[in-house]
Design a protein around this motif. Sequence first.
Motif, short mmCIF file in Angstrom:
data_model
loop_
_atom_site.label_atom_id
_atom_site.label_comp_id
_atom_site.label_asym_id
_atom_site.label_seq_id
_atom_site.Cartn_x
_atom_site.Cartn_y
_atom_site.Cartn_z
N ASP A 346 -1.43 15.22 -8.67
CA ASP A 346 -0.81 13.99 -8.17
C ASP A 346 -1.87 12.89 -8.23
O ASP A 346 -2.97 13.06 -7.72
N TRP A 348 -2.81 9.29 -7.00
CA TRP A 348 -2.53 8.24 -6.03
C TRP A 348 -3.18 6.95 -6.54
O TRP A 348 -4.40 6.89 -6.73
N ASP A 352 0.57 1.52 -6.59
CA ASP A 352 1.90 2.12 -6.54
C ASP A 352 2.74 1.47 -5.44
O ASP A 352 2.26 1.29 -4.30
N GLN A 356 2.50 8.58 -3.21
CA GLN A 356 2.87 9.75 -3.99
C GLN A 356 3.79 10.71 -3.24
O GLN A 356 4.77 11.20 -3.81
#
Length: 942
Positions: A346, A348, A352, A356
């Motif tokens: 994942d 991060w 964003d 996540q």
Amino acid sequence: MGIRYRRLSPLLAALLLATLALGTQGTKKPIDHDVYDTWRSIRGSELSRDGKWLVYAEAPQEGDGVLLIKSVSGDTVHKIDRGTAPRFTHDSRFVLTTIVPPKAEVDQAKKEKKKPAEMPKNALGIFNLATGELTRIERLKSLRVPSEDSGWIAYQVEPEAAKPEPKEPEKSEKPQKKKDHPVGSELIVRNVASGTETKFADVGDSVFSKDGKTLLYAVSTKTGEGDGLFAMNLEDGAKTTVADGMANYRQLTWHDDSQTLAFVTDRDDYKADPARYALYVWKRGSQPKRLAAEGSAGLPEGWILQTRGSLSFSDSGKRVFFPVAPKPEPEKKEDAPAADEKVVVDIWNWRDPELQPMQLLRAAAERNRTYTAMADLETGKLVQLETEDLPNVTVGGKGDGAWALGTSNLPYRQLTSWDTTYVDVVLVNVSDGSRRRILEQLDGQATLSPECRFVSWFDQATLAYYAMDVATGKIVVLSAGIPYAVHDEEHDTPDRPNAYGNAGWLKGDQGTLIYDAFDLWLCDPTGVAAPRCVTEGFGRRWNLRLRVVSLDRDRGPLDPKASLLLNAFNADTKAAGFYRDSLAGTDSPQKLVMEDRRFGNPSKAEDADVLLFTQETFRDFPDLWVSNGNFEHRKRMSDVNPQQAEYAWGDAELVQYTSIDGVPLQGILVKPADFDPGKKYPMLVYFYERLSDGLHRYYAPSPSSGASVNPSFYASRGYLVLMPDIPYKVGYPGESALHAILPAVQSVASRGYVDTAHMALCGHSWGGYQTAFLITRTNLFRCAIGGAVVSNMTSAYGGIRWGSGMVRQFQYEKTQSRIGGSLWERPLQYLENSPIFWADKVETPLLLIHNDADGAVPWYQGIEYFTALRRLGKPVWMLNYNGEDHGLGKRQNRKDWSIRMQQFFDFYLKDAAPPVWLVDGVPAVNKGKDLGLGLIEKKGGG
């Protein structure tokens, strides 16, 4: 010398606890943990259209229920064992119900690990009200009933045994059926009155007309021969072929008034891989018409129709709304690495829009997201309404309006981590899809008026209602002339308060109805007329919160000449009832009923003046009652828990007190059965925020899902239970709780019947936090129980709520935790309000419950507090029910925890023998073998 103990078996321990409770409760039995499954609830209550019959299910907390069908005016009662989900036929002659198999059979099948096809199956029950005859149809798989049936139903049954996989048809020049093209199953259409049935083979999808006289169904055979879409007139048996050919026919949607069917099919492109779907409509007497497919004018380039989502008609039937989405990229056929060589990570990124964890939780929904488009059936024009930058669009006028309202939170998604949810509001011209942005970063919700003449909204930034004329853009402050606040005046969190709400629009967009704390105001969206108090100030004058009750399931705009049924609640006394008023005229509301009890929302028989509702008090279960439309001639229709008469039961009363900050407050005090003011009673103090409005709530004995107190259970066993209200000051949540709870305790203790040496605190989640905080500030309580506590606001601030994937920052800055700023803006308040930094002050024995799958409060918060208190040598215990969430879900765990809660309280507040788990613990090597519930008898002391 310390106290010595002798171990008692769990059975003997239970007998001793029951004896302890009986000693204080006279002749009636105290409620114990073995009574939970005898307490029943009501499910699925409904009146027949003619108001002559009532049906409802009585369901135990665990076990087999019973369906009851009762005559409203007489004494006739019919019972169907294990009947659920009942409904009357439109003509009020029959009851349809699903009959589930006995729980014991299901449990045994699970224990034997039977295959799904071998598990016990549901049955369909058809009960004839005239004859009392019950017809059973076994192995029910699905049931369709028209909304206004004329005696027809359709159902499918589970096959007796798994059918063998169909053989591949021999190769030929004809197109072959695809392997992923599901074969239909037999659909049986039954005339309920006569019992005659017609069977349709290989039906994949079907839909009834509203009146039930027409069945539209899609056929999918093994070979593809006979595939098609058909309409059957059930009265004369006439069958019409709508479309035929090997294909999927899906999302069958029928519009009654226009006699139009909409559906999607891949018939035109069946050979392709993957096939593309097209939207068709069909009217009786005509050929199906293709409306939309990939590449159609009006749809975005590269977008295709979707079979997920649904089709819908506008109210008039002149428009069809259908789901589309961008065509997915073809999957790359590269060699995949072995599982142990595959990189799984994942990433991060601070840019964003969402964290996540939130993205991962929503990934499937995002991959399957669809966007609504519209087809105009008169012109054939297609308009794409929802798009990737405007994902939520609602068309006004029940789908027939000239305007739609779109909202998007896309620019503000990062803010939801620490602020609130904002949206941009856009007007969409339905005829051509053109847009006009009318509101930016609105903290609130906007809606279109029924005739689409106005957009209205409550702005939480200005605490006012607004209306905008769609044609001119003129904005009017709807609530400007209302002399009282239209927002929640008791709001005490750092975010902006909500509105009291509204009751909808009048016909013709003549006005909209807005609430203040007590009354109802009619507001003119043009701004010409001043707001008028429809309830004539009656609510404020008599301290009654008046709210409109709708008895119509499909209620549209209000008729200006119609009367209003109003729910009434007195915030001071907690009395409740109903009044009647009119939108026209100047008469005050007229009382229908007002009593010291709690009423459930009424429903009405569609064709009769009969109301169905519940009424309850702390002592009276919310049974079903009927009356006429004015709540006259009330008749009790159910007696679900007569066994309550065998048990000692407490009483609830309202208490008044003043906080340390000088705020007048209320609370609930539950007194034990056979209360004697000359005696001294142990007291439990349970709290959350404000609970006093629940004075007349009935608490059925049931196992607890967390550290919440069941007041009926504990009052039956000789405890006082106090539930005080708590108002909050932003930045000082812990202190606010202290300043409200201590005066409440002192006020009740001053009455002389509280054993002040034997009092306890208890709370779950937010109440658990307050419990953990309070014991750092006072030693007034003998013990405490806290569930899912936040003990360290500094570490919890950046934690994740795994159930939603959200970071917890918003909770501290804007909502329940009430700090009102970030960790670096108000570090001292985070420290001051965190119990862990004051753990050395704790002298109160504390029992914690915090489960390792908690999706709301990270269970490390419980671990932090437990390990701190343990290091300091403080008596502390923590229970972790493996795999459980914020509250216990498994019934065996809930029962186990409820027993331990009682044992803990009885030991500290009644000097009862302690359980083994409390004294010795349960070593990990004995996990699953010994629960440690047995009691240890005191042998002596020193």
